[in-house]
Design a protein around this motif. Structure first.
Motif, PDB file in Angstrom:
ATOM      1  N   TYR A  99       0.832  -1.201   0.000  1.00  0.00           N
ATOM      2  CA  TYR A  99       0.000   0.000   0.000  1.00  0.00           C
ATOM      3  C   TYR A  99       0.868   1.253   0.000  1.00  0.00           C
ATOM      4  CZ  TYR A  99      -3.912  -3.041   1.319  1.00  0.00           C
ATOM      5  OH  TYR A  99      -4.863  -4.013   1.349  1.00  0.00           O
ATOM      6  N   ALA A 100       0.278   2.341  -0.456  1.00  0.00           N
ATOM      7  CA  ALA A 100       0.934   3.650  -0.393  1.00  0.00           C
ATOM      8  C   ALA A 100      -0.141   4.727  -0.459  1.00  0.00           C
ATOM      9  CB  ALA A 100       1.937   3.819  -1.537  1.00  0.00           C
ATOM     10  N   TYR A 101       0.239   5.935  -0.063  1.00  0.00           N
ATOM     11  CA  TYR A 101      -0.664   7.081  -0.105  1.00  0.00           C
ATOM     12  C   TYR A 101      -0.050   8.197  -0.935  1.00  0.00           C
ATOM     13  CZ  TYR A 101      -3.252   4.882   3.717  1.00  0.00           C
ATOM     14  OH  TYR A 101      -3.983   4.012   4.472  1.00  0.00           O
ATOM     15  N   GLY A 102      -0.884   9.046  -1.479  1.00  0.00           N
ATOM     16  CA  GLY A 102      -0.380  10.174  -2.237  1.00  0.00           C
ATOM     17  C   GLY A 102      -1.520  11.033  -2.754  1.00  0.00           C
ATOM     18  N   MET A 146      -8.095  19.197 -13.702  1.00  0.00           N
ATOM     19  CA  MET A 146      -8.135  20.319 -12.758  1.00  0.00           C
ATOM     20  C   MET A 146      -8.726  19.928 -11.405  1.00  0.00           C
ATOM     21  SD  MET A 146      -6.708  22.568 -14.583  1.00  0.00           S
ATOM     22  CE  MET A 146      -6.919  24.039 -13.574  1.00  0.00           C
ATOM     23  N   ALA A 147      -8.857  18.648 -11.152  1.00  0.00           N
ATOM     24  CA  ALA A 147      -9.356  18.165  -9.860  1.00  0.00           C
ATOM     25  C   ALA A 147      -8.308  17.250  -9.245  1.00  0.00           C
ATOM     26  CB  ALA A 147     -10.669  17.416 -10.036  1.00  0.00           C
ATOM     27  N   SER A 148      -8.301  17.162  -7.926  1.00  0.00           N
ATOM     28  CA  SER A 148      -7.339  16.303  -7.243  1.00  0.00           C
ATOM     29  C   SER A 148      -7.989  15.658  -6.029  1.00  0.00           C
ATOM     30  CB  SER A 148      -6.098  17.098  -6.820  1.00  0.00           C
ATOM     31  OG  SER A 148      -6.458  18.113  -5.895  1.00  0.00           O
ATOM     32  N   SER A 149      -7.382  14.575  -5.553  1.00  0.00           N
ATOM     33  CA  SER A 149      -7.921  13.866  -4.400  1.00  0.00           C
ATOM     34  C   SER A 149      -6.825  13.033  -3.765  1.00  0.00           C
ATOM     35  CB  SER A 149      -9.088  12.964  -4.819  1.00  0.00           C
ATOM     36  OG  SER A 149      -9.529  12.161  -3.741  1.00  0.00           O
ATOM     37  N   GLY A 150      -6.867  12.915  -2.443  1.00  0.00           N
ATOM     38  CA  GLY A 150      -5.989  11.973  -1.775  1.00  0.00           C
ATOM     39  C   GLY A 150      -6.343  10.566  -2.208  1.00  0.00           C
ATOM     40  N   VAL A 151      -5.333   9.713  -2.333  1.00  0.00           N
ATOM     41  CA  VAL A 151      -5.573   8.391  -2.884  1.00  0.00           C
ATOM     42  C   VAL A 151      -4.802   7.341  -2.088  1.00  0.00           C
ATOM     43  CG1 VAL A 151      -3.681   8.587  -4.554  1.00  0.00           C
ATOM     44  CG2 VAL A 151      -5.562   7.051  -5.038  1.00  0.00           C
ATOM     45  N   HIS A 152      -5.415   6.170  -1.975  1.00  0.00           N
ATOM     46  CA  HIS A 152      -4.807   5.013  -1.304  1.00  0.00           C
ATOM     47  C   HIS A 152      -4.485   3.984  -2.379  1.00  0.00           C
ATOM     48  CE1 HIS A 152      -5.237   1.613   1.906  1.00  0.00           C
ATOM     49  NE2 HIS A 152      -3.977   1.932   1.679  1.00  0.00           N
ATOM     50  N   LYS A 203     -16.415   6.338  -6.505  1.00  0.00           N
ATOM     51  CA  LYS A 203     -16.547   7.739  -6.107  1.00  0.00           C
ATOM     52  C   LYS A 203     -15.289   8.543  -6.437  1.00  0.00           C
ATOM     53  CE  LYS A 203     -19.902   6.837  -2.447  1.00  0.00           C
ATOM     54  NZ  LYS A 203     -20.194   6.899  -0.987  1.00  0.00           N
ATOM     55  N   LEU A 204     -14.130   7.911  -6.405  1.00  0.00           N
ATOM     56  CA  LEU A 204     -12.892   8.591  -6.766  1.00  0.00           C
ATOM     57  C   LEU A 204     -12.930   9.016  -8.235  1.00  0.00           C
ATOM     58  CD1 LEU A 204     -10.017   9.523  -6.148  1.00  0.00           C
ATOM     59  CD2 LEU A 204      -9.231   7.200  -6.649  1.00  0.00           C
ATOM     60  N   ALA A 205     -13.412   8.122  -9.084  1.00  0.00           N
ATOM     61  CA  ALA A 205     -13.531   8.462 -10.504  1.00  0.00           C
ATOM     62  C   ALA A 205     -14.478   9.635 -10.705  1.00  0.00           C
ATOM     63  CB  ALA A 205     -14.012   7.240 -11.292  1.00  0.00           C
ATOM     64  N   ASP A 251     -14.192   3.056  -2.405  1.00  0.00           N
ATOM     65  CA  ASP A 251     -14.957   3.898  -3.326  1.00  0.00           C
ATOM     66  C   ASP A 251     -14.379   5.308  -3.419  1.00  0.00           C
ATOM     67  OD1 ASP A 251     -16.563   1.736  -3.645  1.00  0.00           O
ATOM     68  OD2 ASP A 251     -18.286   2.541  -2.567  1.00  0.00           O
ATOM     69  N   ARG A 252     -13.974   5.863  -2.278  1.00  0.00           N
ATOM     70  CA  ARG A 252     -13.518   7.259  -2.251  1.00  0.00           C
ATOM     71  C   ARG A 252     -12.031   7.431  -2.569  1.00  0.00           C
ATOM     72  NH1 ARG A 252     -17.232  10.643  -0.016  1.00  0.00           N
ATOM     73  NH2 ARG A 252     -18.974   9.674   1.096  1.00  0.00           N
ATOM     74  N   MET A 253     -11.193   6.443  -2.222  1.00  0.00           N
ATOM     75  CA  MET A 253      -9.745   6.649  -2.328  1.00  0.00           C
ATOM     76  C   MET A 253      -9.004   5.507  -3.025  1.00  0.00           C
ATOM     77  SD  MET A 253      -8.840   8.171   1.456  1.00  0.00           S
ATOM     78  CE  MET A 253      -7.128   8.450   0.996  1.00  0.00           C
ATOM     79  N   GLY A 254      -9.695   4.462  -3.401  1.00  0.00           N
ATOM     80  CA  GLY A 254      -9.016   3.272  -3.880  1.00  0.00           C
ATOM     81  C   GLY A 254      -8.463   3.393  -5.291  1.00  0.00           C
TER      82      GLY A 254
END
Length: 406
Positions: A97-100, A106-112, A150-152, A193-196
């Motif tokens: 696993y990692a985070y970033g 023009m959109a961004s999100s924390g991701v796992h 949801k990340l998409a 759903d939100r970060m995967g």
């Protein structure tokens, strides 16, 4: 005295009342078999959503990783441990696993990020079947990734779009790379759903400079009839010094919900069959009062009180048996139908989630021994309890008073 012969004649003699009574009992049995099959289906569906979709039966981590998921806290000899588990009859797969930060349009999100062992993961979980659009990961497409639903939506991307990842690798330098959307998952869990973001394990190793080890090993049992706690203890012996927990320990809310389903079924059986007991009691009590004169003559001819009790119970047994057969046939049929087709709840609730886990909006039934056996057994118990008073009334009649009863 041939009790069963007399009992069958008495059931046929007042067939209108017998038919109404048997219809009520058969309907109750039918409904409760259907309800039990739906609840059993919910148990299987819930466990599948937790175990087969993502978590597996058992998970292994380095001590302290679950409390603080650090990039450097790894299982150093993960490949050797996976091989050992498979030799002992388990299926296992390692993950890193990692985070970033992920950006697009023009959109961004924390991701796992999750690096997946593509060969072994498909033998442990069914997440690869849960892609709503596009395709699952392929080792020949190292830059193709799969996103949570949801990340998409947050990033506003679709299949084929480019993604920019920025993070910090294990060597302390900046990690950045371009990826391409290969697939988008259906709802799995709130976190996924939100970060995967899923990619081949080697791609994530190269990106984050993690040459060896794993953050997590997921274990699946080949024989699901064995006790989960026993298998957890066995895996713990194979992984000394590591933290080993089964899915019930990792998801206690879902586990408690599943464990209470049997109690819910019994409570519904008791409530529903109280009405059935009232119908049986009323019908048999009327039957006894209408035949007081007949019972008086029978006692005068030497029929014992216990024989009269047996006669009343035999009549009830015949009606209950016929009702159980009809209810079992109908309940089995409708349960088999909904085991195949299910009840689509998406129009009422859209996506259904509980305890952070997304469940299939189509509610399937499941035909199990418990689903079929409990309603039938309860029907016989309730009918036997309801007829105690009418049978006692017949047994305690005075022959003289009963003969002259008007």
């Amino acid at each position: 005295m041939r009790i069963l012969t007399l009992a069958s004649r008495n059931v046929r003699r007042n067939w209108h009342r017998s038919l109404v009574t048997m219809s009520a009992m058969a309907f109750a049995c039918f409904i409760m078999i259907f309800f039990s099959s739906l609840m059993e289906g919910m148990i299987q569906g819930s466990e599948r959503s937790v175990v087969a979709m993502n978590m597996g039966d058992i998970q292994i981590h380095a001590p302290g990783y679950r409390d603080d998921p650090d990039l450097y806290t790894r299982i150093e000899h993960a490949d050797a441990l996976v091989d050992s588990l498979e030799k002992h009859g388990y299926r296992a797969a390692s993950r890193i696993y990692a985070y970033g930060l992920l950006a697009a349009n023009m959109a961004s999100s924390g991701v796992h990020l999750r690096g997946v062992d593509l060969t072994r993961e498909v033998r442990v979980t069914e997440l690869y079947k849960h892609v709503s659009s596009g395709q699952w990961l392929d080792e020949h497409d190292p830059r193709g990734v799969v996103l949570g639903k949801k990340l998409a939506g947050t990033l506003g991307v679709s299949l084929g779009d480019e993604l920019v990842f920025v993070g910090q690798s294990a060597d302390g330098f900046m990690a950045n790379e371009l990826f391409r959307v290969r697939g988008i998952l259906k709802s799995v869990s709130d976190g996924i759903d939100r970060m995967g973001l899923f990619m081949p394990m080697q791609s994530l190793r190269d990106l984050m400079d993690i040459p060896h080890g794993a953050h997590e090993i997921v274990v699946a049992r080949q024989d699901r009839s064995t006790d989960l706690a026993v298998d957890t203890a066995r895996v713990a012996r194979l992984a000394p010094g590591l933290e080993v927990k089964n899915w019930k320990q990792l998801m206690p809310v879902i586990a408690r919900m599943i464990e209470t389903v049997d109690i819910q079924i019994i409570i519904m059986l008791v409530i529903f069959y109280i009405a059935v007991a009232t119908v049986v009691l009323n019908a048999m009590l009327m039957n006894v009062f209408e035949r007081i004169h007949e019972f008086g003559i029978m006692k005068a001819l030497g029929v014992s009180p216990m024989q009269l009790v047996g006669l009343v119970f035999a009549e009830t047994l015949i009606m209950t048996l016929l009702s159980a057969v009809a209810g079992l046939a109908g309940g089995w049929w409708i349960s088999a139908y909904y085991q195949q087709h299910g009840i689509d709840m998406s129009a009422l609730a859209g996506s259904i989630s509980y305890g952070g886990i997304a469940f299939d909006p189509v509610w399937y039934g499941a035909i199990t021994t418990h689903a079929l056996l409990y309603p039938v057994l309860f029907l016989f118990v309730v009918a036997a309890a309801a007829v105690i008073y009418p049978a006692g009334k017949a047994a305690l009649l005075s022959p003289v008073k009963a003969i002259y009863f008007r």
